[in-house]
Design an enzyme around this catalytic site. Sequence first.
Site, PDB file in Angstrom:
ATOM      1  N   LYS A 248       0.829  -1.212   0.000  1.00 18.19           N
ATOM      2  CA  LYS A 248       0.000   0.000   0.000  1.00 18.19           C
ATOM      3  C   LYS A 248       0.860   1.256   0.000  1.00 18.19           C
ATOM      4  O   LYS A 248       0.618   2.184  -0.782  1.00 18.19           O
ATOM      5  CB  LYS A 248      -0.925  -0.032   1.233  1.00 18.19           C
TER       6      LYS A 248
ATOM      7  N   ARG B 289       2.846   5.936  -3.387  1.00 18.37           N
ATOM      8  CA  ARG B 289       4.007   6.730  -3.823  1.00 18.37           C
ATOM      9  C   ARG B 289       4.256   6.568  -5.314  1.00 18.37           C
ATOM     10  O   ARG B 289       4.687   7.499  -5.992  1.00 18.37           O
ATOM     11  CB  ARG B 289       5.241   6.326  -3.005  1.00 18.37           C
TER      12      ARG B 289
ATOM     13  N   GLY C  80      -5.200   7.686   5.205  1.00 15.35           N
ATOM     14  CA  GLY C  80      -4.366   8.695   5.858  1.00 15.35           C
ATOM     15  C   GLY C  80      -3.085   8.972   5.083  1.00 15.35           C
ATOM     16  O   GLY C  80      -2.636  10.120   4.968  1.00 15.35           O
TER      17      GLY C  80
ATOM     18  N   GLN D 208       4.792   9.361   7.069  1.00 17.86           N
ATOM     19  CA  GLN D 208       3.862  10.214   6.319  1.00 17.86           C
ATOM     20  C   GLN D 208       4.292  11.668   6.401  1.00 17.86           C
ATOM     21  O   GLN D 208       4.243  12.402   5.414  1.00 17.86           O
ATOM     22  CB  GLN D 208       2.440  10.040   6.855  1.00 17.86           C
TER      23      GLN D 208
ATOM     24  N   ASP E  42       1.918  -0.954  11.886  1.00 15.33           N
ATOM     25  CA  ASP E  42       0.608  -1.476  11.479  1.00 15.33           C
ATOM     26  C   ASP E  42       0.410  -2.939  11.873  1.00 15.33           C
ATOM     27  O   ASP E  42      -0.668  -3.494  11.663  1.00 15.33           O
ATOM     28  CB  ASP E  42       0.440  -1.333   9.955  1.00 15.33           C
TER      29      ASP E  42
ATOM     30  N   LYS F 138      -4.479   5.847  14.543  1.00 14.76           N
ATOM     31  CA  LYS F 138      -4.562   5.169  13.242  1.00 14.76           C
ATOM     32  C   LYS F 138      -6.029   5.170  12.786  1.00 14.76           C
ATOM     33  O   LYS F 138      -6.816   5.966  13.266  1.00 14.76           O
ATOM     34  CB  LYS F 138      -3.985   3.752  13.346  1.00 14.76           C
TER      35      LYS F 138
ATOM     36  N   ARG G 152      -6.220   1.857  17.729  1.00 17.50           N
ATOM     37  CA  ARG G 152      -5.913   0.417  17.610  1.00 17.50           C
ATOM     38  C   ARG G 152      -5.464  -0.208  18.917  1.00 17.50           C
ATOM     39  O   ARG G 152      -5.599  -1.415  19.106  1.00 17.50           O
ATOM     40  CB  ARG G 152      -4.832   0.194  16.543  1.00 17.50           C
TER      41      ARG G 152
ATOM     42  N   ARG H 220      -7.423  -3.478   9.779  1.00 17.49           N
ATOM     43  CA  ARG H 220      -6.405  -4.329  10.427  1.00 17.49           C
ATOM     44  C   ARG H 220      -6.958  -5.013  11.684  1.00 17.49           C
ATOM     45  O   ARG H 220      -6.512  -6.112  12.036  1.00 17.49           O
ATOM     46  CB  ARG H 220      -5.142  -3.528  10.737  1.00 17.49           C
TER      47      ARG H 220
END
Length: 471
Positions: free
Chosen positions: A39, A44, A112, A187, A337, A364, A368, A416
């Site tokens: 992802k 990118r 995000g 990020q 993650d 997130k 989470r 997730r």
Amino acid sequence: MSAAPPEYSDSAARPAIARPAIARPAARLDGVAALPGDKSISHRALMLGALAVGRTRVTGLLEGADVLATANALRQLGVTVARQPDGAWTIDGVGIGGLVAPDSVLDMGNAGTAARLLLGILASHDLRAVMTGDASLCRRPMARVTEPLSQVGARFDCAEGGRLPLTVWGARAPVPIVYALPVASAQVSSAVLLAGLNTMGETSVIETAPTRDHTFRMMRHFGCRVSSAHGRNGTRFTVGGWQEYSAADLRVPADPSSAAYPLVAALLAGSGTVTVRGVCLNPLRAGLYDTLAEMCANLAIENRREVSGEPGGDLVAEAGALNAVTVPEGRAASMIDEYPVLAVAAALANGTSRFDGIGELRVKESDRLAATADGLARCGVSVRSGDDWMEIDGSGGRPVAGTGPDNPVATMHDHRIAMSFLVLGLASRDGVAVDDTAMIGTSFPGFVPLMQSLGAPIEDLADPADRPTGE
Ligand code: S3P
């Protein structure tokens, strides 16, 4: 056995109807799992392809809702992004500074990464854009990017608390900055470097705690002028502004974050071997695999090779006992993650596991840390947590109790969390039900059929009338 790739759909929209499911105990998992593309790298590839001169061809792009949101936003900014009949994606780059103002709102859905990285690009384009996202994205902090991007000269009008929806006015004369990251976020680092592409002079970020370096690696793959220097205060990444770079073909490796689900499921199953091929093994993404090795998992890495500037390889997991583990704060960014699925592995391990420095999990797609702790407790696992830590008492290999459809794990609309608890269900006594699986399509389209193809008894609990047509 290899699962058929999921059907491609051009929709980035979040399905409106919840899709509950239950995963029942799996005696054996076996096969080769064909995984979707990474992802982070997919976002990118589209963005850097959009700013190149010429046509970039990307194979293996993740066709999840998050990445489709990036593709759609780039189209609104004047870039031609297309899926070719052979499944490859092409991006006809407009060159640095060539984006046009969108005439409608940029809706980043649940993504995000898409939102924050695109804000970096927009910050140094002299245009106005309005950006929004779904309810989860509109709760997530954006000040971490709007703060450095304001130093570049962009202006932002955000919803309360520095959140989406927001309007951005990109800088007419962007200013090169040197930005020391206050939070270990790829990020943020990427947003600043991307802004630097259309800024005269050199733009730098300094990372005291390393984060995934896909942006830097991909800039290099495209032939951009970038450099990195390691010093006492961390690593300084620098991008030269106002350069022109040419399109470059790219192959996106499989996503190590997605690979974690079939692999951990295999480790926890009664027996069997699961293989995933061509996975990105960038060391700044591989924290989970280092941790599983410390837990004495039967996990082998084979055929190490480089794909489009990223290290990769095949992973083979075999069922077996796991030991508890203590994961230090310094490893958090390299597996941020993966904590929910690591927590699932820890729930079956011998002894008590502890994860430190995981406060970022609270911002997130859901909180989470809370969602993982609540879900584990609901499944009969003994768990303790604080602001930025969690402790889990492992069952020593005995199946955890689980929880049925009357009291399903609350996924908080987080892909997730849903995948992690379905994996736990495979190692439970009574199965684990989750309240929704629809959001899994943001990052891992075809997750349920893929797991079923390995032998996982996962059952869709949605009313047949509520299932999408064609199923
Ligand atoms: C990402 C970075 C991580 C990660 C996210 C993808 C990226 O976020 O959680 O899923 O592609 O740069 P942070 O860098 O904000 O921790």
